[in-house]
Design an enzyme around this catalytic site. Structure first.
Site, short mmCIF file in Angstrom:
data_model
loop_
_atom_site.label_atom_id
_atom_site.label_comp_id
_atom_site.label_asym_id
_atom_site.label_seq_id
_atom_site.Cartn_x
_atom_site.Cartn_y
_atom_site.Cartn_z
N ASN A 189 0.84 -1.19 0.00
CA ASN A 189 0.00 0.00 0.00
C ASN A 189 0.87 1.24 0.00
OD1 ASN A 189 -2.49 1.56 0.33
ND2 ASN A 189 -1.78 1.94 2.41
N HIS A 191 0.85 4.96 1.42
CA HIS A 191 0.15 5.87 2.32
C HIS A 191 0.68 7.27 2.09
CE1 HIS A 191 -2.16 7.19 5.76
NE2 HIS A 191 -1.10 7.88 6.15
N SER A 218 4.81 6.87 2.43
CA SER A 218 5.33 5.60 2.94
C SER A 218 4.66 4.45 2.21
CB SER A 218 5.04 5.47 4.44
OG SER A 218 5.51 6.58 5.17
N ASP A 227 -2.55 1.22 8.44
CA ASP A 227 -1.36 2.03 8.17
C ASP A 227 -0.21 1.73 9.13
OD1 ASP A 227 -2.75 3.30 6.12
OD2 ASP A 227 -3.46 4.89 7.43
#
Length: 284
Positions: A189, A191, A218, A227
């Site tokens: 992912n 972020h 990130s 997260d």
């Protein structure tokens, strides 16, 4: 000539691991092209990545022969072909800059991947800036009520396309614990913030309100903790009091694209090893 292979491994640290591994490869005529290791003194764990020309070794035979050494040291290990493109499924919502960047880098040969499908919770027209070409596109709308069914369909598509990696390229939906667990270690992912700060929604607006002088992005592996998955790559950029939230978002788009692409490259090249809630990243 056989294609280069890459061996990654981790185990409890003890003397002789490097010598045993390199001697093993030498015995089969292997030629080491790149080798990196890390001894984590805090956890007393050992990590290693070796890229090598297999010489006389056939990959399957090498795997069979390496089992004994791996068992002796209780290793977690993987042997992969260096240049084989990995099958990648990309998920996106309305912000398509990361998707467009990934596809561009793939087309110019920078990323050793094969995009097998694109999944979005919005219509194809929402990602008009990303040229999909012939990549299959699937629109899977989602609401809180339909999330279980939608996520089940994502899993089916991942299985159908034999996806080895799932990339959340600004996919603005929180995965359920079940979905995060299903794709553990193979879902990256991006972020749009410099974790662990400013988690959740609108991090750039949060940063603006706090008057920060640096913003960042990130890329991390997805876990059930929002997260908070193991971080693969990060970058930051200076900002000033004169930057509005919109200007922070503009600058953030550039950082997000770079950081996600680098994290994906590191994963594709078998340069990321999990170390509990952290990662060991062997750069080049």
């Amino acid at each position: 000539m056989a294609e280069p292979l890459v061996l990654t491994l981790s185990c409890a640290d003890r003397p002789g691991i490097t010598a045993r591994v390199t001697s093993f490869l030498f015995a089969g005529g292997g030629n080491i092209l790149e080798a990196q290791q890390f001894n984590d003194r805090s956890s007393k764990a050992f990590f290693m990545r070796v890229e090598f020309d297999p010489g006389n070794w056939e990959r399957d035979h090498l795997c069979d022969q390496f089992v004994g050494l791996a068992n002796e040291f209780e290793m977690g290990w993987k042997l992969a072909q260096c240049d084989r493109p990995k099958r990648v499924l990309i998920m996106v919502s309305k912000f398509d800059h990361c998707l467009a960047d990934l596809l561009y880098r793939w087309r110019i040969g920078e990323l050793a991947m094969e995009p097998v499908a694109i999944i979005s919770n919005h219509p194809r027209e929402s990602i008009e800036h990303a040229h999909l070409g012939g990549i299959p596109f699937h629109q899977l709308p989602v609401t809180p009520e339909t999330r279980p069914e939608q996520e089940a369909e994502v899993r089916k598509l991942a299985d159908r396309y034999d996806a080895e990696l799932v990339i959340l390229a600004r996919y603005m939906q929180i995965l359920s614990d079940r979905q995060a667990e299903h794709f553990a270690g193979r879902c990256i992912n991006i972020h749009h913030s410099f974790l662990p700060g400013f988690k959740g929604a609108k991090p750039y607006h949060q940063a603006y309100e706090r008057g920060v002088k640096m913003i960042g992005a990130s890329a991390h592996y997805v876990t059930a903790d929002l997260d908070e998955g193991p971080i693969i790559h990060q970058a930051a950029e200076p900002v000033t009091h004169a930057d509005s939230p919109d200007q922070l978002v503009r600058k953030g788009r550039n950082i997000e694209s770079r950081v996600l692409a680098e994290a994906v490259r590191l994963h594709l090249e078998e340069r990321v090893l999990l170390n509990g809630h952290r990662t060991v990243v062997f750069g080049n």
